[in-house]
Structures are given as C-alpha cells and as structure tokens.
Design a protein around this motif. Structure first.
Motif, short mmCIF file in Angstrom:
data_model
loop_
_atom_site.label_atom_id
_atom_site.label_comp_id
_atom_site.label_asym_id
_atom_site.label_seq_id
_atom_site.Cartn_x
_atom_site.Cartn_y
_atom_site.Cartn_z
N UNK A 81 0.86 -1.18 0.00
CA UNK A 81 0.00 0.00 0.00
C UNK A 81 0.89 1.23 0.00
N UNK A 82 0.34 2.38 -0.32
CA UNK A 82 1.09 3.63 -0.33
C UNK A 82 1.05 4.25 1.06
N UNK A 83 2.20 4.54 1.60
CA UNK A 83 2.30 5.11 2.94
C UNK A 83 2.66 6.60 2.82
N UNK A 84 1.83 7.46 3.37
CA UNK A 84 2.06 8.90 3.29
C UNK A 84 2.32 9.52 4.67
N UNK A 85 2.64 8.68 5.65
CA UNK A 85 2.86 9.19 7.00
C UNK A 85 4.27 9.71 7.21
N UNK A 91 7.17 4.75 12.94
CA UNK A 91 5.83 5.24 12.57
C UNK A 91 5.22 4.37 11.49
N UNK A 92 6.01 4.03 10.45
CA UNK A 92 5.50 3.20 9.36
C UNK A 92 5.13 1.81 9.84
N UNK A 98 3.92 -1.93 8.42
CA UNK A 98 4.69 -1.26 7.36
C UNK A 98 4.15 -1.53 5.98
N UNK A 99 4.66 -0.77 5.02
CA UNK A 99 4.12 -0.79 3.67
C UNK A 99 4.63 -1.94 2.81
N UNK A 100 5.68 -2.62 3.23
CA UNK A 100 6.28 -3.66 2.42
C UNK A 100 5.46 -4.95 2.43
N UNK A 101 5.49 -5.67 1.30
CA UNK A 101 4.80 -6.96 1.23
C UNK A 101 5.42 -7.97 2.19
#
Length: 232
Positions: A81-85, A91-92, A98-101
């Motif tokens: 997913x796209x992480x914009x934080x 935090x991620x 986190x955003x990684x698969x």
C-alpha cells in the motif's frame, strides 16, 4: 589528575552506549570503580589498555563486534500500500507492520542511519537498504535498538558469513513477495560438512561455534541470501 587523563583518552563522542551521562560521566564512574572499561563501545583496545593501566587494572582483548543487517530485500520488495505518514521506520511499522509486502523486512526510512553516532551506516542506492561499514562500526547497539523489525545483530569479526533474511514464511510465500529471501530449500544445510547451518522455522540459521567460513553455503544458495562480510 587521573580523571583528566582518562577523560582525554576517551573518544568524547558522548554516544551514550555505555549507559552513563557522557564520556566525562563515564570517566568519573571508571575512577570510582562503578563502571568497567569494557562498557565503552567507542574506544579501541589500545585506548582501553591505556585507561586500564591508569586504573591499575588489566583489560582482556575480545573479538571485535560489528553490526549486520538481516535483510536482503529493500527496493526488490514491492509495497502493498502507499504510505504517506511520517518517514520514520517506527511510525511506518505502526501501520499494519509497514508498507512492504514482506512484514519481516526493512522499511527503508533509515532510523538506523540517524541513530548511529559514528556514521557507520548509509542507505544504498538503488537497493535502498542500510549498509554497515564494518570498520567504522563500534558495536554500540544503537541500530539494534532503533530498528522496529529487529533486523540488526552484532556479530564478532570471526563470523564472516551471515544470512541476510529474517522471514519465517514458507519458501513459496517468501518467493511471492521477495526474490532474494530465504526459501528454506536446505541446499546450504545439505552442503555444509560441519553441520553449521540448519533451516529452522523456514529460515537458514548459522551456528557460529561450528562455522569455519568455508563459504560453500554461499555457492549453493539459489537466491544468494547468504553473504560474506567485507572485513579486512
């Protein structure tokens, strides 16, 4: 006079790895006998030896430690997913791991780089993974503490081979999101003549008491996840 001499010998980087209030505070506790010179991660053995002589003590030379990253993915792993934080690993990681698969792998925001007081870690391009300068690293443990995925470990320089992965997924699942992760094929386990590497919970694990750094496991690994450390 001894306090001034000890303070002058210490690196005076105030990294905090010893758990004391800066190098001057550490010097005071050394002089009073409340601290051990081995607690200093920044000073090399020659400096520790000089301080030990001032204190009328002996210091034992130990294998030098440095950090290694147990991840090989980085930019090779797609985002789910796209992480914009906030661009921060902690935090991620709070957002669904986190955003990684790969939920075990490096998130790439460089908390370890910011935490290292010796400039021993940089982010690589294009892999976007932390790279540890083995000679600059002082094994202060800051990167270990900073990484929410617990991807850093401190290994002695005699341990030249390591597995750059932390995934406990099955080989099939790992391959679906990371082309360079351990797939638990056991090629390394079958090849090692010393019984130094075994696949445990879908991940190759090295027994450094048995490992001779012959590097035969590296030669047979189909995904090149077993690596050597650039140590002189």
């Amino acid at each position: 006079p001894r306090l001034e001499q000890i303070t002058a010998l210490l690196p005076n980087v105030n990294c905090g790895a010893c758990g004391k209030p800066g190098c001057s505070g550490f010097a005071e506790e050394l002089l009073s006998g409340k601290a051990n010179i081995d607690a200093c991660k920044s000073a090399d053995f020659a400096v520790k030896e000089k301080i030990a002589r001032l204190l009328g003590k002996a210091v034992e030379q130990k294998d030098k430690l440095s950090a290694v990253l147990l991840c090989n993915g980085g930019a090779k792993v797609k985002n789910r997913f796209l992480y914009y934080g906030i661009e921060d690993c902690i935090s991620a990681n709070l957002v669904l791991g986190g955003q990684k698969e790969c939920i075990f792998g490096c998130l790439g925001y460089g908390n370890c780089v910011k935490a290292c007081p010796f400039g021993a870690i940089t982010m690589s391009k294009p892999d976007h993974l932390p790279v540890v300068n083995q000679e600059k690293c002082r094994a202060c443990n800051k990167c270990v503490e900073a990484c929410p995925k617990k991807l850093f470990v401190l290994l002695p320089h005699t341990a030249k081979v390591y597995v750059a992965c932390s995934s406990n997924e099955t080989g099939k699942d790992t391959k679906s999101f990371c082309s360079v992760g351990c797939i638990a094929c056991k090629s390394c386990e079958r090849t090692c003549k010393f019984g130094a590497i075994h696949v445990i919970d879908n991940l190759a694990v090295i027994d450094y008491k048995k490992c001779t750094s012959c590097c035969n496991c590296i030669k047979v690994c189909p995904v090149k996840v077993i690596k050597t450390r650039p140590i002189r």
